[in-house]
Design an enzyme around this catalytic site. Structure first.
Site, mmCIF file in Angstrom:
data_model
loop_
_atom_site.group_PDB
_atom_site.id
_atom_site.type_symbol
_atom_site.label_atom_id
_atom_site.label_comp_id
_atom_site.label_asym_id
_atom_site.label_seq_id
_atom_site.Cartn_x
_atom_site.Cartn_y
_atom_site.Cartn_z
ATOM 1 N N ARG A 151 0.820 -1.229 0.000
ATOM 2 C CA ARG A 151 0.000 0.000 0.000
ATOM 3 C C ARG A 151 0.852 1.277 0.000
ATOM 4 O O ARG A 151 0.552 2.268 0.672
ATOM 5 C CB ARG A 151 -0.961 0.023 1.209
ATOM 6 C CG ARG A 151 -1.925 -1.115 1.249
ATOM 7 C CD ARG A 151 -2.849 -1.180 0.031
ATOM 8 N NE ARG A 151 -3.575 -2.433 0.073
ATOM 9 C CZ ARG A 151 -3.185 -3.545 -0.566
ATOM 10 N NH1 ARG A 151 -2.103 -3.544 -1.350
ATOM 11 N NH2 ARG A 151 -3.871 -4.649 -0.469
ATOM 12 N N SER A 177 -10.867 -1.254 3.377
ATOM 13 C CA SER A 177 -10.215 -1.506 4.662
ATOM 14 C C SER A 177 -9.800 -0.161 5.244
ATOM 15 O O SER A 177 -9.069 0.589 4.604
ATOM 16 C CB SER A 177 -8.963 -2.355 4.476
ATOM 17 O OG SER A 177 -9.325 -3.572 3.888
ATOM 18 N N GLU A 189 -5.514 3.331 6.480
ATOM 19 C CA GLU A 189 -5.167 3.202 5.060
ATOM 20 C C GLU A 189 -5.842 4.355 4.313
ATOM 21 O O GLU A 189 -5.286 4.916 3.376
ATOM 22 C CB GLU A 189 -5.661 1.854 4.529
ATOM 23 C CG GLU A 189 -5.294 1.617 3.079
ATOM 24 C CD GLU A 189 -5.677 0.230 2.581
ATOM 25 O OE1 GLU A 189 -5.446 -0.771 3.297
ATOM 26 O OE2 GLU A 189 -6.211 0.161 1.461
HETATM 27 C C1 LIG Z 1 -15.496 -1.197 -1.046
HETATM 28 C C2 LIG Z 1 -14.021 -0.954 -1.210
HETATM 29 C C3 LIG Z 1 -13.156 -2.018 -1.395
HETATM 30 C C4 LIG Z 1 -11.777 -1.799 -1.527
HETATM 31 N N1 LIG Z 1 -10.960 -2.870 -1.729
HETATM 32 C C5 LIG Z 1 -9.642 -2.664 -1.892
HETATM 33 C C6 LIG Z 1 -8.757 -3.779 -2.117
HETATM 34 O O1 LIG Z 1 -9.164 -4.917 -2.189
HETATM 35 N N2 LIG Z 1 -7.436 -3.513 -2.262
HETATM 36 C C7 LIG Z 1 -6.943 -2.243 -2.210
HETATM 37 O O2 LIG Z 1 -5.730 -2.069 -2.362
HETATM 38 N N3 LIG Z 1 -7.749 -1.185 -1.999
HETATM 39 C C8 LIG Z 1 -9.071 -1.363 -1.845
HETATM 40 N N4 LIG Z 1 -9.895 -0.286 -1.642
HETATM 41 C C9 LIG Z 1 -9.309 1.078 -1.519
HETATM 42 C C10 LIG Z 1 -9.208 1.858 -2.830
HETATM 43 O O3 LIG Z 1 -10.133 1.401 -3.788
HETATM 44 C C11 LIG Z 1 -7.798 1.767 -3.409
HETATM 45 O O4 LIG Z 1 -6.847 2.299 -2.535
HETATM 46 C C12 LIG Z 1 -7.683 2.499 -4.761
HETATM 47 O O5 LIG Z 1 -6.436 2.205 -5.310
HETATM 48 C C13 LIG Z 1 -7.819 4.004 -4.644
HETATM 49 O O6 LIG Z 1 -7.949 4.527 -5.956
HETATM 50 P P1 LIG Z 1 -8.777 5.858 -6.231
HETATM 51 O O7 LIG Z 1 -8.730 6.156 -7.671
HETATM 52 O O8 LIG Z 1 -10.139 5.752 -5.628
HETATM 53 O O9 LIG Z 1 -7.885 6.892 -5.440
HETATM 54 P P2 LIG Z 1 -8.358 8.155 -4.594
HETATM 55 O O10 LIG Z 1 -9.071 7.686 -3.363
HETATM 56 O O11 LIG Z 1 -9.090 9.097 -5.464
HETATM 57 O O12 LIG Z 1 -6.961 8.756 -4.202
HETATM 58 C C14 LIG Z 1 -6.056 8.061 -3.382
HETATM 59 C C15 LIG Z 1 -4.689 8.756 -3.473
HETATM 60 O O13 LIG Z 1 -4.178 8.560 -4.778
HETATM 61 C C16 LIG Z 1 -3.790 9.800 -5.343
HETATM 62 N N5 LIG Z 1 -4.029 9.740 -6.784
HETATM 63 C C17 LIG Z 1 -5.174 9.458 -7.425
HETATM 64 N N6 LIG Z 1 -4.985 9.507 -8.760
HETATM 65 C C18 LIG Z 1 -3.693 9.841 -8.962
HETATM 66 C C19 LIG Z 1 -2.885 10.088 -10.123
HETATM 67 N N7 LIG Z 1 -3.396 10.023 -11.376
HETATM 68 N N8 LIG Z 1 -1.590 10.427 -9.946
HETATM 69 C C20 LIG Z 1 -1.060 10.533 -8.696
HETATM 70 N N9 LIG Z 1 -1.759 10.334 -7.559
HETATM 71 C C21 LIG Z 1 -3.077 9.995 -7.698
HETATM 72 C C22 LIG Z 1 -4.712 10.819 -4.690
HETATM 73 O O14 LIG Z 1 -4.148 12.129 -4.728
HETATM 74 C C23 LIG Z 1 -4.798 10.275 -3.284
HETATM 75 O O15 LIG Z 1 -3.701 10.715 -2.516
HETATM 76 C C24 LIG Z 1 -11.278 -0.479 -1.505
HETATM 77 C C25 LIG Z 1 -12.151 0.603 -1.344
HETATM 78 C C26 LIG Z 1 -13.513 0.373 -1.214
HETATM 79 C C27 LIG Z 1 -14.439 1.553 -1.072
#
Ligand SMILES: Cc1cc2nc3c(=O)[nH]c(=O)nc-3n(C[C@H](O)[C@H](O)[C@H](O)COP(=O)(O)OP(=O)(O)OC[C@H]3O[C@@H](n4cnc5c(N)ncnc54)[C@H](O)[C@@H]3O)c2cc1C
Length: 301
Positions: free
Chosen positions: A177, A227, A297
């Site tokens: 992560r 999580s 996280e």
């Molecule tokens: C129901 C549920 C289940 C989940 N299951 C998992 C799982 O199984 N495994 C897991 O790892 N995670 C899981 N997650 C967490 C989440 O989906 C992940 O961490 C995902 O990678 C976040 O992506 P996002 O686009 O939503 O990022 P955001 O929440 O929009 O942003 C997260 C961070 O990434 C940065 N960011 C976003 N886009 C960019 C870019 N283009 N360049 C640079 N930085 C950027 C943002 O600035 C921020 O700091 C889950 C979440 C939910 C709600």
């Protein structure tokens, strides 16, 4: 420093892409949280670079938001600019065993494209509700796979909008992560993913198996950020929380899920303050019980 809509339009960003006073509950999977003074959608790399240069010169707080599935904005006003990557960054192209995807492509769509093209190795990400950019920032992973395993190159723009870089897998410094993006603040525009040829039916069956597993174990019917805590070195967050007797613990509209203690869910009307207070309560109780301090996280802005 003052932000100004006219200044932003002069950067070449269409007026309709500039939104003011936007509830971040609409843009985050927790469906809770404060209001952003500005939310600006950039359609292409040129607009992104111009906006990054502008916020740098004007010293304006800003944050790139992907799918918002790992973010919680505190209640109140975020006095800055939330940047979202528009359609240009959603392109997915498949050539042989290589996929090139824009940073705002949903991981589920990349997984579907891989499956449609009989490419295996991306099934693990099919149910992660993030974008590729957010996934790379977090080195998202599930069921034994992580983005680290399949990424060969990442295209990014420097935080001041001036330079473009290509990162190799090694330079991304992927860990659990965690990735170099959390330190260097680069903005990902696209990435290159290398997979293996496989059998279409087997890939589809694997995705179905993982989806069924996810739906049976996780509280998918309620808003959350997945999580809430990282896996500590000793044990599993969910287990430690359950052993501390915290399943079902509620603050306002936020609750430690009865289905999976690792998830804090929004029962309907949670504020960010409810969620943050519950996170702290869980951390303190688990610490008193075990001496282990759980690390969130979810990113709190
Ligand atoms: C129901 C549920 C289940 C989940 N299951 C998992 C799982 O199984 N495994 C897991 O790892 N995670 C899981 N997650 C967490 C989440 O989906 C992940 O961490 C995902 O990678 C976040 O992506 P996002 O686009 O939503 O990022 P955001 O929440 O929009 O942003 C997260 C961070 O990434 C940065 N960011 C976003 N886009 C960019 C870019 N283009 N360049 C640079 N930085 C950027 C943002 O600035 C921020 O700091 C889950 C979440 C939910 C709600």
């Amino acid at each position: 420093m003052e932000k100004n809509v006219n200044d932003i339009i002069e950067l070449g960003i269409p007026k309709e892409n500039i939104n003011t006073n936007v509830s971040m509950a609409q843009y985050t999977s927790f469906r809770a949280g404060g209001t952003a003074e500005y939310l600006i959608v950039v359609d292409d790399k040129t607009q992104l670079k111009e906006l990054l240069k502008y916020v740098k010169i004007k010293c304006i707080d800003h944050l790139l938001v992907g799918n918002g599935s790992d973010l919680l904005f505190r209640d109140g006003i975020y006095e800055g600019i939330v940047i979202k990557l528009g359609n240009e960054f959603k392109k997915i192209t498949v050539k042989g065993d290589v996929i090139v995807a824009g940073a705002s492509s949903p991981l589920s769509k990349i997984s579907a494209a891989a499956s449609d093209n009989s490419l295996m190795g991306f099934e693990f990400a099919s149910g992660i509700p993030g974008s590729l950019g957010g996934g790379l920032y977090m080195n998202a992973g599930a069921y034994g796979g992580e983005l680290k395993d399949v990424i060969i190159a990442v295209n990014a723009i420097s935080p001041d909008g001036k330079n473009e870089y290509v990162f190799s897998n090694e330079n991304m410094e992927f860990e659990y992560r965690n990735s170099a993006l959390q330190r260097n603040k680069m903005i990902v525009t696209s990435a290159v993913i290398k997979l293996k040829k496989g059998e279409k039916e087997e890939i589809a069956a694997k995705i179905l198996e993982l989806t069924t597993k996810r739906n049976s174990k996780q509280p998918v019917d309620f808003p959350s950020a997945g999580s809430t805590f990282k896996r500590p070195k000793q044990g599993y967050a969910a287990q430690l929380i359950e052993e501390a007797g915290l399943k079902g613990l509620t603050v306002g509209g936020a609750q430690v899920s009865q289905k999976h203690a690792g998830f804090i869910i929004n029962k309907g009307k949670a504020t960010a303050t409810d969620i943050i207070q519950l996170i702290k309560l869980v951390q303190n109780t688990v610490y008193d019980n075990t001496g282990i301090m759980l690390e969130p996280e979810v990113r709190i802005i």
